[in-house]
Each structure stands twice: as C-alpha cells, then as structure tokens.
Scaffold this active site. Structure first.
Site, PDB file in Angstrom:
ATOM      1  N   THR A  80       0.761  -1.433  -0.616  1.00 19.63           N
ATOM      2  CA  THR A  80      -0.087  -0.087   0.558  1.00 19.63           C
ATOM      3  C   THR A  80       1.207   1.419   0.120  1.00 19.63           C
ATOM      4  OG1 THR A  80      -0.176   0.048   2.331  1.00 19.63           O
ATOM      5  CG2 THR A  80      -1.739  -1.022   0.864  1.00 19.63           C
ATOM      6  N   CYS A  93       2.406   3.331   8.877  1.00 21.86           N
ATOM      7  CA  CYS A  93       1.322   3.281  10.199  1.00 21.86           C
ATOM      8  C   CYS A  93       1.622   3.573  11.643  1.00 21.86           C
ATOM      9  CB  CYS A  93       0.252   2.101  10.329  1.00 21.86           C
ATOM     10  SG  CYS A  93      -0.570   2.220   8.438  1.00 21.86           S
ATOM     11  N   CYS A 121      -3.300   0.939  14.677  1.00 22.32           N
ATOM     12  CA  CYS A 121      -3.775   1.143  13.348  1.00 22.32           C
ATOM     13  C   CYS A 121      -5.155   0.656  12.945  1.00 22.32           C
ATOM     14  CB  CYS A 121      -2.917   1.294  11.777  1.00 22.32           C
ATOM     15  SG  CYS A 121      -3.892   2.471  10.318  1.00 22.32           S
ATOM     16  N   ARG A 152      -7.676  -2.241   7.419  1.00 25.18           N
ATOM     17  CA  ARG A 152      -7.169  -3.562   7.365  1.00 25.18           C
ATOM     18  C   ARG A 152      -6.048  -4.058   7.898  1.00 25.18           C
ATOM     19  NH1 ARG A 152      -9.563  -6.622   2.129  1.00 25.18           N
ATOM     20  NH2 ARG A 152      -7.110  -5.941   1.546  1.00 25.18           N
ATOM     21  N   ARG A 208       4.069   7.272   2.535  1.00 21.55           N
ATOM     22  CA  ARG A 208       3.690   7.947   2.821  1.00 21.55           C
ATOM     23  C   ARG A 208       2.925   7.880   4.628  1.00 21.55           C
ATOM     24  NH1 ARG A 208      -2.218   7.200   2.726  1.00 21.55           N
ATOM     25  NH2 ARG A 208      -2.606   5.916   1.210  1.00 21.55           N
ATOM     26  N   CYS A 263      -0.218   6.900   6.926  1.00 22.17           N
ATOM     27  CA  CYS A 263      -1.360   6.386   6.529  1.00 22.17           C
ATOM     28  C   CYS A 263      -2.806   7.756   7.338  1.00 22.17           C
ATOM     29  CB  CYS A 263      -1.404   5.224   7.407  1.00 22.17           C
ATOM     30  SG  CYS A 263      -3.464   4.461   7.832  1.00 22.17           S
ATOM     31  N   CYS A 283      -4.462   6.375  10.672  1.00 21.59           N
ATOM     32  CA  CYS A 283      -3.766   6.351  11.567  1.00 21.59           C
ATOM     33  C   CYS A 283      -3.115   7.537  12.538  1.00 21.59           C
ATOM     34  CB  CYS A 283      -2.807   5.298  11.998  1.00 21.59           C
ATOM     35  SG  CYS A 283      -1.875   5.068  11.720  1.00 21.59           S
TER      36      CYS A 283
END
Length: 365
Positions: free
Chosen positions: A43, A47, A51, A54, A76, A78, A81
């Site tokens: 992704t 995080c 977080c 999923r 980047r 998240c 969170c």
C-alpha cells in the site's frame, strides 16, 4: 580468517510474523503507539501499531524502531492513523494534565463545562477521558485538591476558618459536612497534628505471626501483620505520632480475637466498623477490594476497569501498597494478570497463605 568473518556476522532478523511486535499490531495495541512503527510495501504507507486499517500480510510488512526510519522508506503516512502526530492516548493525557493544572490553580472549583470548553471537547467526552486517565471524575479530583489545601493550611498553623475559605469552600457548613471523612478527625484536632486523639490497640498471635489491631473512636484504623510485637507497636506510633496510644481492655481484646479468627478461618467473615483514611482515589480502590469475595482473586487491571480507570493500573498497585488495614481491606486478593502473586506489604508468604485458606487449599507456605 574464520574468526574475522564471524565478527561481522549479524543475527538474521525474525520474520515479522514471529516478532513479538506483530502481535501488538494485530491487537491494535494503543499502548504500543510511539514505541515502534510499521510500513506496508503493497500500500506504500507507514502506520502506528494501533492503526484501524485492515490487517496487512506480515510478509509485506517492515517494522521500524523510530518514526524517522519509517519515513525513510519513502512511503506516505497512513491517513487513518496519522502516525506523524502524537497518538490519541498521548493527546488525551496532555489534555487531562492541563485540566488538572487548571483545577489546582483555581480558587473556586471549575465547572465541568468550563474545563471541557478550555480543552475544546464536549463535556461528556472530557468527563470520560478525565476519569479514564486519572481514576477520578473532575469533581472528585477538585475535591481531593481542596482537601489537600485544607490539610496544608492546618499543618501550616492558619486558623480553621482561614484554611476552609482558602481551600475554596464557599461556606464552613459545606466543609464540616465532609470534614471527618476528609481529615479522619475534627479540623481543630488535625491542626494540632492529631494531638490527643485516642487510639486503642491490642496485639494478638495468629498462625501467620503477630497481629496488631488499632482503633479510633470512628472504627478500626490499622491492622498490621508481622513477627515482632514491639516492631508493630513502633510502626503504629509512627503512623499516629501525636495520638495517645492506649492498650485495649478485655472488650477490645475480644475484637482482636475476631480478627484473629478471620485470619485462621476466612469463612467466618469480618464485618467491622472501619476508619479508612486515604485520598478519594485510594478509597475508591479500597472499596473495590472489599467487594472481592473470599476465595476469588482479580488482577490490578481488572480493579482499574471496575472503578472506571482502565489506564490506572500502576496507581491501583500504589493504593494497594498504601493500605493499612490488612485482611479487612483485602489487597491480598489482587494479583498480576499472569497469575503471579506480586508484592504484599506483609510478605508474599502471608499473601499466599491467606489466598490458600480462602480458597480451601492446603497451605504452601
């Protein structure tokens, strides 16, 4: 050559799925926030452990000890969170700390609406968070601060009336309604350092050693366990340095016999008037301890949950350690979450023996 190469060998990192930190990510453990971060290759985000997104496949996850290391992946943050900002838990702790300072600095008790408005939160949300962090409602915290101011004023030698109004009470009548529970005695006697307060006491023997029971006019104020009767009496003198200690008569020795009987046979029960002296938080903890039935144990975390302060586990342990009424306030029934006994002011061996007796098990002491 072999020795030189061996110096540079590094232990292979654990697969993420076997790393203890992965379990905290799976549990979305908020207490792990700030301790480490993780990134997800599929992704392209990093995080915090709590977080709510999923759960990622651990094969695609990398763990990072610092926020800088997580950023260095080029991924980047998240959006769910927001790992670059302080955690919600840290933000709430800072909010409550600021509210506590406001309460302490205010001459009059701030209202819930005023405190919530200063924090930028709704009164209901602020009330819940404050209680979860401190173990007290804002009103109870303010009352404890006023009580501390009264005690300090009386100890500094100011008049009772000045101490009452300096602490923020609007009338002496409201103060005197609560003064005995707040100070354990009348304000005038407290100002004199408890001088001339009568404390009756007697010493008895149990199969677990010596026991000392001491009472004020209000009720039993101390139950102490040990091996040396003289040491217990000295302990009592230290706890009530300006009181008049009076050896108990035959009637009082009968009360001590009831306590001894309870130690030997917990099924007898123990219902005595108590003179419980402590902060508002300590008294809430001690009441929760008295609600634990004989033969049962609970964890510190469970007591924290029962009094509505799930984050106050350490404060719960401190309140247990401050208990001066052995067996009457059964702090021996509180154990660690893993089942270990943990500490006990009157020795772990006595704690184990008390629990064994209450559970009907043969003593292991």
């Amino acid at each position: 050559m072999f020795i030189t190469l061996a110096k540079h060998l590094q232990p292979a990192p654990l697969p993420v799925a076997h790393d203890p930190r992965w379990a905290r990510i799976v549990a979305r453990d908020k207490s792990a926030d700030g301790a480490f971060w993780y990134s997800v290759a599929t992704t392209g985000v990093y995080c915090r452990p709590s977080c709510p997104s999923r759960r990622a496949n651990p094969a695609n996850v990398q763990l990072h000890n610092t926020l800088q290391a997580a950023k260095a992946t080029g991924f980047r943050p998240c959006r769910r969170c927001n790992p670059d900002s302080p955690s919600l838990e840290a933000a709430n702790a800072a909010m409550v700390a600021d509210a506590c300072r406001r309460i302490e600095a205010s001459e009059a008790e701030p209202s819930l609406a005023e405190l919530a408005d200063a924090a930028g939160r709704s009164p209901g949300y602020f009330h819940r968070v404050f209680k979860a962090v401190t173990g007290l409602t804002p009103k109870d915290y303010a009352a404890a601060q006023r009580a501390a101011r009264v005690r300090q004023g009386l100890e500094d030698g100011v008049s009772v009336t000045s101490a009452i109004y300096d602490a923020g009470f609007n009338s002496s009548g409201r103060f005197y309604e609560k003064s005995t529970g707040m100070l354990g005695m009348t304000p005038t006697r407290y100002r004199a350092g408890g001088a001339n307060e009568e404390i009756r006491f007697a010493v008895g023997e149990t199969s677990l050693g010596t026991i000392l029971v001491a009472s004020s006019r209000k009720g039993v104020a101390s139950i102490l366990l040990g091996q040396d009767p003289d040491a217990l009496v000295r302990d009592l003198q230290d706890r009530f340095p300006k009181a008049r200690l009076i050896g108990g008569d035959s009637d009082y020795e009968a009360l001590v016999a009831r306590v001894v009987g309870f130690v030997e046979a917990p099924a007898l029960g123990l219902d005595l008037p108590l003179d419980v002296r402590g902060t508002a938080f300590q008294q809430r903890v001690w009441q929760a301890l008295r609600d634990i039935p004989a033969g049962r144990t609970v964890s510190y975390a469970e007591i924290a949950r029962r009094i509505g302060a799930p984050k106050a586990t350490r404060a719960i342990a401190a309140a247990c350690a401050a208990n001066t009424l052995a067996v009457a306030i059964p702090c021996h029934r509180v154990i660690r979450k893993d089942g270990a006994l943990s500490g006990y002011a009157w020795s772990a061996e006595r704690k184990r023996a008390l629990l064994d007796r209450e559970a009907g098990r043969p003593s292991r002491a």
